[in-house]
Structures are given as structure tokens and as C-alpha cells.
Design a protein around this motif. Structure first.
Motif, PDB file in Angstrom:
ATOM      1  N   UNK A 173     -10.098   2.282  19.472  1.00 43.25           N
ATOM      2  CA  UNK A 173     -11.092   2.263  18.396  1.00 43.25           C
ATOM      3  C   UNK A 173     -10.876   3.394  17.406  1.00 43.25           C
ATOM      4  N   UNK A 174     -10.362   4.515  17.873  1.00 41.70           N
ATOM      5  CA  UNK A 174     -10.122   5.662  16.999  1.00 41.70           C
ATOM      6  C   UNK A 174      -9.038   5.382  15.959  1.00 41.70           C
ATOM      7  N   UNK A 175      -8.230   4.350  16.180  1.00 44.95           N
ATOM      8  CA  UNK A 175      -7.145   3.997  15.248  1.00 44.95           C
ATOM      9  C   UNK A 175      -7.562   2.933  14.236  1.00 44.95           C
ATOM     10  N   UNK A 176      -8.827   2.494  14.268  1.00 41.33           N
ATOM     11  CA  UNK A 176      -9.276   1.345  13.476  1.00 41.33           C
ATOM     12  C   UNK A 176     -10.250   1.788  12.390  1.00 41.33           C
ATOM     13  N   UNK A 177     -10.029   1.283  11.177  1.00 34.26           N
ATOM     14  CA  UNK A 177     -10.971   1.431  10.063  1.00 34.26           C
ATOM     15  C   UNK A 177     -11.504   0.042   9.721  1.00 34.26           C
ATOM     16  N   UNK A 178     -12.797  -0.068   9.439  1.00 33.96           N
ATOM     17  CA  UNK A 178     -13.380  -1.341   9.006  1.00 33.96           C
ATOM     18  C   UNK A 178     -13.352  -1.395   7.487  1.00 33.96           C
ATOM     19  N   UNK A 179     -12.795  -2.479   6.950  1.00 36.96           N
ATOM     20  CA  UNK A 179     -12.673  -2.644   5.499  1.00 36.96           C
ATOM     21  C   UNK A 179     -13.318  -3.953   5.057  1.00 36.96           C
ATOM     22  N   UNK A 180     -13.465  -4.087   3.747  1.00 37.32           N
ATOM     23  CA  UNK A 180     -14.133  -5.266   3.173  1.00 37.32           C
ATOM     24  C   UNK A 180     -13.133  -6.379   2.920  1.00 37.32           C
ATOM     25  N   UNK A 181     -12.576  -6.946   3.994  1.00 36.48           N
ATOM     26  CA  UNK A 181     -11.668  -8.085   3.858  1.00 36.48           C
ATOM     27  C   UNK A 181     -10.207  -7.653   3.836  1.00 36.48           C
ATOM     28  N   UNK A 182      -9.332  -8.631   4.107  1.00 32.89           N
ATOM     29  CA  UNK A 182      -7.908  -8.357   4.185  1.00 32.89           C
ATOM     30  C   UNK A 182      -7.303  -7.905   2.872  1.00 32.89           C
ATOM     31  N   UNK A 183      -7.761  -8.479   1.759  1.00 35.23           N
ATOM     32  CA  UNK A 183      -7.198  -8.108   0.459  1.00 35.23           C
ATOM     33  C   UNK A 183      -7.451  -6.633   0.170  1.00 35.23           C
ATOM     34  N   UNK A 184      -8.654  -6.165   0.483  1.00 38.93           N
ATOM     35  CA  UNK A 184      -8.982  -4.757   0.296  1.00 38.93           C
ATOM     36  C   UNK A 184      -8.142  -3.876   1.204  1.00 38.93           C
ATOM     37  N   UNK A 185      -7.961  -4.296   2.463  1.00 43.13           N
ATOM     38  CA  UNK A 185      -7.163  -3.505   3.407  1.00 43.13           C
ATOM     39  C   UNK A 185      -5.713  -3.399   2.945  1.00 43.13           C
ATOM     40  N   UNK A 186      -5.151  -4.495   2.452  1.00 42.70           N
ATOM     41  CA  UNK A 186      -3.765  -4.471   1.993  1.00 42.70           C
ATOM     42  C   UNK A 186      -3.613  -3.611   0.743  1.00 42.70           C
ATOM     43  N   UNK A 187      -4.607  -3.663  -0.140  1.00 39.92           N
ATOM     44  CA  UNK A 187      -4.580  -2.820  -1.341  1.00 39.92           C
ATOM     45  C   UNK A 187      -4.578  -1.348  -0.960  1.00 39.92           C
ATOM     46  N   UNK A 188      -5.475  -0.974  -0.048  1.00 42.69           N
ATOM     47  CA  UNK A 188      -5.531   0.403   0.433  1.00 42.69           C
ATOM     48  C   UNK A 188      -4.201   0.818   1.055  1.00 42.69           C
ATOM     49  N   UNK A 189      -3.621  -0.063   1.866  1.00 45.85           N
ATOM     50  CA  UNK A 189      -2.384   0.255   2.582  1.00 45.85           C
ATOM     51  C   UNK A 189      -1.226   0.508   1.622  1.00 45.85           C
ATOM     52  N   UNK A 190      -1.058  -0.358   0.634  1.00 44.34           N
ATOM     53  CA  UNK A 190       0.064  -0.170  -0.289  1.00 44.34           C
ATOM     54  C   UNK A 190      -0.110   1.087  -1.127  1.00 44.34           C
TER      55      UNK A 190
END
Length: 478
Positions: A173-190
């Protein structure tokens, strides 16, 4: 009955009748409208809300609905031509492009015109969405103590723990962030992994939304071809060597659009190649919960087999629920997690707590596994119906792979076929299909179509959609 068509029909009737009331005049009560139009109270409520959103009505709790006052004449618009200069992206010194082609994304988000069969949708049809279970989960969540308070910026612990268990391996759980959908998560990641102007390796073909995210961040997508066993390791290694890229974005399970699953032999190769290049693998695990009933055991996420923190994992609940249920996990191990966390907080603060609490309630309820089993069987039936109809009516369209998960088929057009002409003719015939060109970051090797079977009403609509597509193709060759 209060489906979308009933609401639209009543709204149209009420809109046409508004001339009977003076501005500020009161409309009949909801009870009268229910009796007069033989519809449910919910349909009346939604139709009135529709007219209120258009500025035609004003609703006052306890008093009723009233025709809106006449609008003042709009002030003359000014000269906006200066924006062409301000927004121009033609300058040779621009490092990050300021215009983004979102057409490949919008095609899956836009509602089709009335009567058009939606073979280009990216989400489950309303009849497949767990609306009752989501409503019940949201109601229970709203009663949780502190449900409307500020959540932890990383996400509520129970939800992070649930996602971590689903990913497996060394992920906690310490490695997980909750985001607002996959598109938002991918944007943050790139944004976290690559500076503007850098090359990023992408599967070819790949999801147009991914290409749009990369280009919006000023990155250069470099294609790496995919076959029925997933990305080709020898070409991935050559691409890393040629570009010096530090990021590879992939969908190892039921890849969009090909439906390919990265084979057991290639999985460790991809991780080895990325580790040797000092690069991250962004794993978009977008349809793990849309497996078909005949799929058999699924391979684990790449993140579960990653010991060295190479994989940044993205998995969302949206595809298996509703386009508005935008809850996703972004998981990573090592120093990169802090960078991801910082960008996520700056861009979004946090996902609204009521939605996180509702997600926790939903996935912990008996309704959740029942929903997944129902969708699994229905997707297999729809896939088989579409495959059979295509082979009967459109055998000339190449179908190299029939996936056992996901919600679409990837078809190759005969050589020399005008792809845009086929797409346009299909729409004129009453069926919306997704063109293949937006799925390629460079020149497309051939014309393609992607047909979704999740967004349609059922088997009968699939059969009718293929009949219309056949008619469209015959009209082009006739």
C-alpha cells in the motif's frame, strides 16, 4: 421507464410547450406532468433538470419549475483575432508544442447521434455498468464518518491496500497513489519520467490517448512494433539503443488496439532490456477486469515480477464500472515514487474522498464479483457475435487475432482501401467505427478499423451494425 431516450423525448415536448408560459410563469407540477405524459417521476425530474441546464427553466425547491426570464441581448463580441498570434505553435524555438490533437480521444468520449450504432465507444454500455451497486456504494460511503473530509493525499489506506493486493509481488500500500483515472495517472507519470523534447518508446499501434499525452508533454513518441505476442523484444532493444530513451509505455494485457497479450517468454526480456537501458516501463493495465469468460488464468502484472523498481504500474476501475467512476492506482517503488507523488499533488491535490470511499465500498461488496462475472460472460458473447458476423458478411477484413479480454477487435482493411472513405461511409450508413490511423505515431503500414463491442446495446445491435458496415463498403465499391 426513465432511460435516456424517454428523458430526451419529454424534454423535447416541454421545450416546445414553453411558449405557452410567460417569463417567470409556473409550469404544471411534477405530479401533473407524470400523469399527462405517462412517464415516471424520475423521467420528469431529469427532463426538467435538462431544461434548467439549458437556461430555459428555473427550478425552486418546494415551489416548482418556472419559465426563465428573458435573457438580455448579448453584448457584441470583441476582436479575438489576436489569439492566433498568441497561440501560434509555428515558432522554430518552441520546445513544447502548444497544440494537441485530441481527435483520437474525443471519438471514444462523444455520444453518437440518435440511431447511430456505436462501434467506436471506449466504455461499457449503460446496461453493463453496475449502476445499482455503484449507487448503493456511494450511499454507504456518504454515511461513513469523515467521508466528506480531506483525504490523505496518497489516497485512503483501505483502497491503496486493495489495489496493492491486486498488483501482487513486492508492491505494498505504501507504493500506491490514488489518482483520478488512468489518463490522469499516465499524464502524471510521463511528466515525472521524461523532460520536454525527450523520446519515449510506445507500442505500435497504440492507444491514441497515450500519444496525445506524450505530445502534450512535449515528448517524441517512437514506435516499437507489436505482434500477436506483444512488443517485439529485439526491436525494443534496438529502439532504446538508437534513441537513448528512458521510458517505454506498454499495455501487456489485451493491448489496445490489437488485443495482444505479452507472451511468457517476452515478459522477462522486456524487463531485462529496460533495466539494461536504465529505463522505466510504464505498464498500463487498463482492462484486467474485462477478461472474457473463456480466457483462463491471466498472467500477473509486470509489476509483480519486477524486483528492481523498473515498472510504474497504472490500473483503473473506470473501464469495468463507468466513465464517471474515475478511480485509479499509480504504483511504483523507489525514489521515483516521491516524484510521482509531488506532481500528482501539485496537479490534482487528491481524488475526492467520497469517490474513494465509494470505490472501497464497491470492491468490498458481494455485488463486485457478481458484476465482474456478468460482464465477463457478456463480453465473450458479444465478441463471438461480432466475430461471426464479420466473418460472414465482411470476410475481406483481416482479423489476425481474436482476444480473450478487452472490448474491441482490430481489423485490417484490404490493400488500397481508402480508410477515411470507409469511416465516413459507415457513419452515413448509421454505424460509427474508429479509424486506425490515430493509433500509429508514425506512418501506418495499412488501413485499419477498430470495432468496439462493449458500448452497444447487445447482440442484435452488433449484427445490425455489421450489416450497415457491409452496406457502406458495398456502396464504395459498387
Amino acid at each position: 421507464m426513465h432511460d435516456r431516450s424517454s428523458v430526451a423525448e419529454l424534454a423535447s415536448v416541454l421545450r416546445a410547450d414553453l411558449h405557452r408560459y410567460s417569463p417567470g410563469g409556473k409550469l404544471p407540477s411534477s405530479r401533473v406532468l407524470v400523469e399527462r405524459h405517462r412517464v415516471s417521476p424520475v423521467t420528469v425530474s431529469r427532463a426538467l433538470a435538462q431544461l434548467a441546464s439549458e437556461g430555459l427553466l428555473v427550478t425552486r425547491p418546494g415551489a416548482g419549475a418556472f419559465r426563465a426570464e428573458m435573457r438580455a441581448e448579448a453584448a457584441p463580441s470583441g476582436d479575438i483575432s489576436w489569439q492566433e498570434v498568441a497561440l501560434s505553435a509555428e515558432g522554430a524555438t518552441d520546445l513544447v508544442p502548444r497544440t494537441v490533437d485530441a481527435s483520437g480521444v474525443l471519438v471514444t468520449l462523444a455520444a453518437p447521434a440518435a440511431g447511430v450504432i456505436e462501434f467506436n465507444g471506449g466504455y461499457l454500455h449503460a446496461s453493463l455498468q453496475p449502476e445499482r451497486a455503484m449507487a448503493a456504494a456511494l450511499a454507504r460511503a456518504g454515511r461513513r464518518p469523515g467521508a466528506w473530509g480531506r483525504p490523505p493525499t496518497d489516497g485512503i489506506p483501505e483502497l491503496r491496500e486493495w489495489f496493492a493486493r491486486g498488483i501482487g509481488g513486492a508492491v505494498t500500500a505504501a507504493d500506491v497513489l490514488i489518482t483520478a483515472g488512468g489518463q490522469s495517472a499516465l499524464t502524471t507519470t510521463l511528466r515525472a519520467l521524461a523532460p520536454p523534447g525527450a523520446p519515449v518508446l510506445v507500442e505500435s499501434p497504440t492507444y491514441p490517448g497515450m500519444l496525445a499525452i506524450a505530445r502534450a508533454a512535449g515528448l517524441r513518441p517512437v514506435p516499437v512494433p507489436v505482434d500477436t505476442d506483444g512488443v517485439r523484444p529485439e526491436l525494443l532493444e534496438a529502439a532504446f539503443r538508437a534513441t537513448g530513451s528512458r521510458v517505454f509505455i506498454c499495455q501487456p494485457l489485451f493491448q489496445n488496439p490489437t488485443g495482444a497479450v505479452l507472451s511468457a517468454g517476452r515478459r522477462p526480456e522486456v524487463l531485462r532490456i529496460a533495466r539494461a537501458a536504465g529505463a522505466f516501463v510504464v505498464e498500463d493495465d487498463f482492462v484486467r477486469r474485462l477478461v472474457h469468460a473463456d480466457a483462463g488464468p491471466l498472467p500477473r502484472p509486470l509489476a509483480a515480477d519486477d524486483r528492481d523498481g523498473v515498472v510504474v504500474h497504472v490500473c483503473s476501475l473506470t473501464k469495468a464500472t463507468s466513465p464517471s467512476f474515475r478511480v485509479c492506482a499509480l504504483a511504483a517503488r523507489g525514489p521515483v515514487l516521491e516524484r510521482l507523488r509531488a506532481i500528482q499533488v501539485v496537479e490534482n491535490f487528491f481524488v475526492p474522498r467520497p469517490l474513494q470511499e465509494a470505490a472501497t465500498e464497491l470492491v468490498g461488496s458481494p455485488a463486485w464479483p457478481r458484476h465482474l462475472r456478468t460482464v465477463s460472460g457478456e463480453l465473450q458473447n458479444r465478441r463471438d457475435t461480432l466475430t461471426a458476423a464479420l466473418r460472414l458478411r465482411l470476410p475481406e477484413l483481416g482479423l489476425a487475432h481474436v482476444p480473450s479480454g478487452g472490448y474491441h477487435l482490430w481489423l485490417r482493411l484490404p490493400d488500397g482501401t481508402d480508410e477515411p472513405a470507409v469511416v465516413s461511409a459507415a457513419l452515413r450508413a448509421g454505424v460509427a467505427v474508429a479509424p486506425g490511423r490515430p493509433y500509429f505515431s508514425a506512418e501506418a503500414p495499412a488501413g485499419h478499423l477498430r470495432l468496439s463491442f462493449a458500448a452497444v446495446a447487445g447482440a442484435a445491435e452488433i449484427t445490425e451494425g455489421v450489416r450497415r458496415l457491409r452496406a457502406a463498403c458495398e456502396g464504395l465499391t459498387g
